[in-house]
Every structure is written in structure tokens, then in C-alpha cells.
Design a protein around this motif. Sequence first.
Motif, short mmCIF file in Angstrom:
data_model
loop_
_atom_site.label_atom_id
_atom_site.label_comp_id
_atom_site.label_asym_id
_atom_site.label_seq_id
_atom_site.Cartn_x
_atom_site.Cartn_y
_atom_site.Cartn_z
N ALA A 70 0.83 -1.21 0.00
CA ALA A 70 0.00 0.00 0.00
C ALA A 70 0.86 1.26 0.00
CB ALA A 70 -0.93 -0.01 1.22
N ASN A 71 1.96 1.22 0.74
CA ASN A 71 2.85 2.37 0.75
C ASN A 71 3.47 2.61 -0.63
OD1 ASN A 71 4.59 4.35 2.39
ND2 ASN A 71 6.12 3.12 1.34
N TYR A 72 3.79 1.52 -1.31
CA TYR A 72 4.34 1.66 -2.66
C TYR A 72 3.30 2.25 -3.62
CZ TYR A 72 6.47 0.32 -7.10
OH TYR A 72 7.00 0.33 -8.36
N THR A 73 2.04 1.84 -3.44
CA THR A 73 0.98 2.40 -4.28
C THR A 73 0.80 3.89 -4.03
OG1 THR A 73 -0.16 0.26 -4.31
CG2 THR A 73 -1.45 2.20 -4.90
N LEU A 74 0.77 4.28 -2.77
CA LEU A 74 0.61 5.69 -2.45
C LEU A 74 1.81 6.51 -2.91
CD1 LEU A 74 -0.83 5.39 1.17
CD2 LEU A 74 -2.08 5.90 -0.93
N ALA A 75 2.99 5.94 -2.77
CA ALA A 75 4.18 6.65 -3.24
C ALA A 75 4.18 6.80 -4.75
CB ALA A 75 5.43 5.91 -2.77
N SER A 76 3.70 5.78 -5.45
CA SER A 76 3.62 5.86 -6.91
C SER A 76 2.61 6.92 -7.34
CB SER A 76 3.24 4.50 -7.48
OG SER A 76 4.20 3.51 -7.15
N ILE A 77 1.49 7.01 -6.63
CA ILE A 77 0.51 8.04 -6.94
C ILE A 77 1.12 9.43 -6.76
CG2 ILE A 77 -1.66 9.08 -6.15
CD1 ILE A 77 -2.64 6.27 -5.51
N ASP A 78 1.81 9.60 -5.67
CA ASP A 78 2.42 10.90 -5.41
C ASP A 78 3.49 11.24 -6.44
OD1 ASP A 78 2.73 13.15 -3.32
OD2 ASP A 78 4.78 12.41 -3.58
#
Length: 571
Positions: A149-157
Motif C-alpha cells: 500500500a505504501n508503494y501504491t501511495l508513493a507511486s501516486i504521489d
Amino acid sequence: MAAIATVPNYTPSVWVRLCHAIPRLDLTLQTRDSVFTPDSWEYQQTLLVLSSFSAIALILSLLVVLSFLIHYCCCHRGEGGRDAEEEEEDDDASGVHGYSGKKGRGICCVTWVSVAAVTLCCVAIGIGFYGNSEANDGMYQLTSSLLTANYTLASIDLLVSDTVAGLQQSVSGPLTSLEDVFGGHKPALVPTRSCRRLSERVVSILSNLTLGRGLIPIGDGFYRANGSESIVGALTPAPPSVATTLSPSANSIPAPFSPGWAANTLMVNEDYRWLSYVLLLLLDLVVCFFILLGLAKQARWLLILMTVLAWLALFLSWGSLGLETATVVALSDFCFDPNTFVLNSTHFNSRTSTEILDYYLTCSRKMSSPFQQILTQSQRALSSIHSHLSSLERDALPRFPKAEKSLREVQQILNTTEGNFHQLVALLNCRGLNKDYVDSLKGLCYDGMEGLLYLSLYSFLSALAFTAILCSLPGAWRSFHSDSEEYEDSDSESEDPFTSHQARRPTATGSQRGALPPFYSYQGAGWTPPFSSAPPLPTPNVSSNGNPGYENLPLSDRQSPPPSYSTLPAC
């Protein structure tokens, strides 16, 4: 606050429901609800009350062990002198190491009680190893889901920041050059200025796109973050396998909750927890092994040492049971209704929009994405920019060849922006983050809960086993004869240093039949073999020199002389 829909593909297990239904009492013995509120002092009191039951059980165990110790120390001391003669008769009748006498039967009973308690402890140790492994698997699944989930949020950012940076670069660079090139040519200048205006609009929308704060419309299709600043850039992309602590940039507001930080913290704590339980299990295993060895070898000093370690293991077992009880109950409260806690805590800490949280926690098909409007507006703006650039390429480029380079740069930036935008739309869909959320719940509430229950069972069984061991071991090592006592008894009977310890010990058969004569013994004339029914041999004639004569005796009736040793002549 409206009720949140249940999490799809997740239902609380039977153990979660049973533990959640346990009545809760605070320190004043008043009933409390079972809502998971760890920051509330009333809720913490209910956990303390549940943990106190293990302290009460520890006190009961100590009372039982102390009663047995008083029985061994006081009662047996008075009976020792009165029953000394009976014990000696039992020992003579049963042999040195026999168990047929009264004392032997007592030793046998105490030994088998100790063996049964050690066996129960070994079973508990096996359950503990399995529970520790299950709890570790659940925590591993939880941390893996948080890192994903952290990787997904970081990718969005990262996609948002790259898109915004690319559009800002196109506005300040190639589009400004195109306006200078077209100059007073109004048919070409109007589409160029429209591209600038649309690019600035997309930048304004995407700059405020974040999952940490809600989006508030400010009119004319523009949005701003629910706060004074945006937290774009608070996360940096990192693969799930490389868990680095993600820190916000200098000009951004730090995120109150970061999945990467939570995963790192949980992994460190889980490593210490797993190692602590392994050491505790190994301590119990070593104590059980050496207790069996001490009983087999009848080593008093070893059993005394293991008794001391058993006291330590007893305190650790009841203490770990209290901690596990509080953890299991708190975890069951969270797993029974996880959405309520996640929504309340995140909304309280970071003021995230309830609509956004509800969308990602439930991911219902009936719900539309809270980002649907701004994504549609951004997509339309990018499409309009693409149409204006196509018209410029078709109409203005033949008349202004110098504008070709700037126009190609704007088209290249637009293509990159559209590719990033499509990836952003896919990542903002609820299915990815909701899957990570459900996987983390399953790891924590299924495997983690099961592992904690097995660890609680291990602590309870091991505490019972060590209570029984401490009650039986003093009676066992008190009944064993120490080596110093045996050697003192044997030294008082014989002072011959060449006689072995076993030869000095009297046996039951030897006391009844008497000692046998040596094999090589010669007693001269008139000697008869022991236990022989043959008639005595005739007395030989004595010659003048004092030597017995054998001339008148038949050869078969003569006694064999003792072996003589002559000195060989020197060569």
C-alpha cells in the motif's frame, strides 16, 4: 457518523467473535463496552482487569507450591526418626535400588509425577512453537500488505508530481516560445494561449490531489486541499521488498500515518517478540530435559538447579499469559469492526475526508470514486490541449517553421503527461488499496489471532506443568542419597583402600549365606572343601624332617601341593 459498510471478502472469525463477547469490567467493577478505543483510559482499565486474572493464578500457584514445600520440610522431618527402622527393613528387603518398599514406592510416585509434568510441559512447548510461527506469519502478511500500500501511495504521489512538473515546464518553456513566435498572428496565438490556460488548470487540480486530505471545490472546476498546504511529496516510491523509512520533504506537512513507517515499526517489534518467545521456549525445553536427566541419574545438585530455573519459568509463563490475554482481547475488538477504528483514528489525526476513506475501505461497486470529477476534468483539459496542438501543427506550422521545435517539445511533454495520467487513474481505483487492506486484516485477524491463542494455551499449560514440577521435585531430590553419604557409610565399614566401592557395599544375599572362601586357599592337613560331602582325606605320615609323607597314599588320594615359585638361575 454514518455506519460504514462491511469490508468485502472479510468476516470476523469465530475466535474473534468469542473473545469480543467477553464481558468487560473496569477497575471499579463497572461494565464497559467492547469498542476498540486504545487511547481511552476506561478501555485500558478493562484490559488491566483481564490481565490481572493471570496474577491471581500466579498467587494460587505460589500458595500450592509453598504448601507442598511446608509439607516436605516440616512433616517429613518429624516422621524421619520414627520410621528410620522401617525404611532400613524395606531397603534390606527390596535391595539397594529397588522400589518395592514403602520409601521406594514414595520415590517412584514422586518420580512419575515429575515425569508426567515434564511431558505436559513438552506438549506445551510444541504448541508454543506452532503459535509463535503462526503469529509471525500473520505479522509478515500484515507488513507486506502495508509496504505494498505504501508503494501504491508513493507511486501516486510520484505520478502527480511528475505530471505537474511536466506541465509547468511546458507552460514556462515551449508555450512561451510559441507565443513569441506567433506574435500578432491571432489565429495561431489564440490556441497557444488556450493551451497555456488549460495546462495551468490541470496543474492546479493535480497539485491538490492527495489521499491525505479531502478536496474542496473553489469554483469554476478548481479544487484546493482541505488544509493550508498540500502534502504532495510526502511519500517517495520504494519497492515493497525494500522497506525504507519514508520522510516528508522540507516544505510539506508530515503525514500523520504512513504505511511504510507502520510496517517498519511492526517488523522491528515483531522480530523482538519472536526472538523473546523462542528464548522462552528454549528455556522451558532445557529445564524439562535436565529434569529428566536428573531423575534418571538421581543427581540431586542438578535437580536443585532445575528447581531454581523452574521458579523463573513459572513467573515468565504466568506473566506472558497476562500479556497475551490483553493482546488477544484488544485484537478481537479491533478485528470485529476494523473500519470504525481506521476511520475514526485517521479522520482524527489527518482530517481525511470520510468519503475518501469509505471508498477505499469498502470499495463497493455502488460507490463512485471521489476523484472521478477532477480526473474527468483533467482528462478533458488534456484532450483539449492535444486538439489545439493538432490545429497549430496543421495551420500555423507551414507559415511559421521556427515554431516546429517548440511545438514538438510541447507534444512530447503532453504524451508523457497523458501516459502518467492513465497510470494515475488506475492507481486511484479502490481495488488495489482495498486488496492490501483486506490482506492485512486477514494476516492480523486470522493468522495473528490464531497464533496468539496458541501462545496463550502454551503459557497456561506450561504454568500448570511448572507448578506440578515445583511440587514434586523437592520430594524427589530429598529422597535421593548423595554420593558423599554413600562414601561415608562405606568408609566406616572398611578401611581397605584396595577394596572397590561395590565390594565394600553389603548385599542381601551375602548377609544370608555368608562369605565364600578364596579360590586359592591352602590350609594344610585336614582341610576339607566347603560344602563338600566327600569323606575326609587320611592324615599323611610325617617324616623325620617334619615334612608330610605321601609314600603310603595312592596317587589319586594325595593332595596337590600349593604352587611354588623357584628362582631361575641367572644366565
